[in-house]
Design a protein around this motif. Structure first.
Motif, short mmCIF file in Angstrom:
data_model
loop_
_atom_site.label_atom_id
_atom_site.label_comp_id
_atom_site.label_asym_id
_atom_site.label_seq_id
_atom_site.Cartn_x
_atom_site.Cartn_y
_atom_site.Cartn_z
N PRO A 1 -12.31 -29.51 -13.33
CA PRO A 1 -12.94 -28.19 -13.29
C PRO A 1 -13.75 -27.91 -14.56
N CYS A 2 -13.77 -28.88 -15.49
CA CYS A 2 -14.34 -28.59 -16.82
C CYS A 2 -15.84 -28.26 -16.76
N ALA A 3 -16.58 -28.94 -15.88
CA ALA A 3 -18.02 -28.67 -15.83
C ALA A 3 -18.25 -27.23 -15.37
N LEU A 4 -17.55 -26.83 -14.32
CA LEU A 4 -17.69 -25.47 -13.81
C LEU A 4 -17.22 -24.46 -14.87
N CYS A 5 -16.09 -24.77 -15.50
CA CYS A 5 -15.54 -23.89 -16.52
C CYS A 5 -16.56 -23.69 -17.65
N SER A 6 -17.18 -24.78 -18.09
CA SER A 6 -18.09 -24.61 -19.21
C SER A 6 -19.37 -23.91 -18.76
N ARG A 7 -19.77 -24.11 -17.49
CA ARG A 7 -20.93 -23.36 -16.99
C ARG A 7 -20.64 -21.86 -16.96
N LEU A 8 -19.45 -21.52 -16.50
CA LEU A 8 -19.07 -20.10 -16.44
C LEU A 8 -19.02 -19.50 -17.84
N ARG A 9 -18.46 -20.29 -18.78
CA ARG A 9 -18.36 -19.77 -20.15
C ARG A 9 -19.74 -19.60 -20.76
N ILE B 1 -5.43 -28.63 -16.02
CA ILE B 1 -5.67 -28.72 -14.57
C ILE B 1 -5.99 -30.19 -14.29
N ARG B 2 -6.93 -30.68 -15.04
CA ARG B 2 -7.32 -32.09 -14.97
C ARG B 2 -8.32 -32.35 -16.10
N PRO B 3 -8.05 -33.29 -16.99
CA PRO B 3 -8.98 -33.50 -18.09
C PRO B 3 -10.29 -34.15 -17.64
N ALA C 1 -9.06 -21.15 -10.25
CA ALA C 1 -7.95 -21.35 -9.31
C ALA C 1 -8.44 -21.13 -7.88
N ARG C 2 -9.40 -20.23 -7.72
CA ARG C 2 -9.92 -19.93 -6.37
C ARG C 2 -10.91 -20.97 -5.87
N VAL C 3 -11.86 -21.34 -6.75
CA VAL C 3 -13.00 -22.13 -6.22
C VAL C 3 -13.01 -23.61 -6.59
N SER C 4 -12.23 -24.06 -7.57
CA SER C 4 -12.45 -25.44 -7.98
C SER C 4 -11.75 -26.43 -7.03
N ASP C 5 -12.38 -27.56 -6.88
CA ASP C 5 -11.90 -28.62 -6.00
C ASP C 5 -10.77 -29.37 -6.70
N PRO C 6 -9.57 -29.41 -6.11
CA PRO C 6 -8.44 -30.05 -6.80
C PRO C 6 -8.66 -31.53 -7.10
N GLU C 7 -9.61 -32.14 -6.37
CA GLU C 7 -9.90 -33.56 -6.61
C GLU C 7 -10.80 -33.80 -7.82
N LYS C 8 -11.44 -32.74 -8.28
CA LYS C 8 -12.43 -32.92 -9.35
C LYS C 8 -12.01 -32.19 -10.61
#
Ligand code: SF4
Length: 255
Positions: free
Chosen positions: A112-120, A205-207, A103-110
């Motif tokens: 978030p799944c790539a970042l989410c899976s990297r974090l996980r 958020i966005r698929p 919610a803090r860092v992801s770009d609303p235009e993109k």
């Protein structure tokens, strides 16, 4: 055997998983395997098949099911209950705070799944280190692997996919994908006999639209060539490097 029965799909799945485990030497005697359970169909099928195979496997291994909670999923409790009653396994839930980070860092235009899976993935690797496990089992199946191949090829200019078994980039973890030989259709068909509703990963958020699109292309192509996915998978293990466009030392030898 009835080709739509639970027994039929179970046999198919176990055979494919058993072969993949053998071909890629995924499990060794005394392994302690951390199984990542998102609560989606793939991870539940993975958990069940590893639990079932343990009873008949020639080598002994231990299973540690872990759920990394992103904060998006609703009612994971039913998955914990199911694993307890159907498999006799206790799933450990680890909080990650990923929903707040996104919610803090992801770009609303993109997406978030790539970042989410990297974090996980990062959290999973750290956890594996903390627990001293010998490998991490992930629920990716054959379709995930070939979709990743096309995603990397189309969008990052790279030939690569997801290996059925590999050591992580930092060299500290061993990752295995026992469903690597199983198509999504088989995973879904087998799952339809499970007595539990999956928890969907989607936070909405966005698929991940690029992956969806590739899945759709492959679905269309598969209609004309039903063996296509197996052929793509085989190609990933049968690389003719001399015919590729590699520079440097390979250059003099290529055609
Ligand atoms: S859809 Fe799934 S992978 Fe994508 S951001 Fe949401 S929880 Fe993460």
């Amino acid at each position: 055997m009835n080709h739509n029965s639970r027994r039929y799909y179970e046999k198919q799945l176990r055979r494919k998983v058993g072969t993949a485990i053998h071909d890629y030497q995924m499990i060794r005697r005394g392994d302690r395997i951390l199984v990542a359970v998102s609560g989606g169909k793939d991870s539940l099928v993975l958990l069940k098949v590893l639990a079932d195979l343990r009873r008949s496997a020639p080598v002994e291994y231990e299973i540690m099911p872990v759920h990394l909670s992103t904060g998006f999923e609703k009612d994971f409790g039913r998955i914990i209950e199911w694993a307890r009653s159907a498999l006799g396994l206790e799933i450990e839930v680890v909080q990650t705070g990923i929903s707040e980070i996104l919610a803090r860092v992801s770009d609303p235009e993109k997406s978030p799944c790539a970042l989410c899976s990297r974090l996980r993935r990062g959290r999973l690797y750290t956890l594996a280190q903390e627990r001293g496990v010998s490998s991490i089992a992930l629920g990716h199946h054959l379709d995930d692997i070939i979709e990743t191949f096309f995603l990397r090829c189309f969008y990052t200019g790279q030939i690569g996919a997801m290996a059925p078994a590999r050591v992580s980039n930092d060299g500290r973890n061993r990752v295995i994908r026992p469903l690597a030989y199983c198509k999504l259709t088989l995973v879904k068909a087998y799952f339809s006999f499970f007595d539990v509703e999956p928890v969907s990963c989607s936070c909405m958020i966005r698929p991940d639209s690029k992956r969806e699109q590739i899945r759709e292309y492959l679905r269309i192509l598969e209609k004309d060539n039903p063996k296509m996915k197996n052929s793509i998978f085989a190609a990933l293990g049968n690389i003719d490097t001399k015919s590729l466009c590699l520079k440097g030392e390979y250059h003099a030898h290529s055609h």
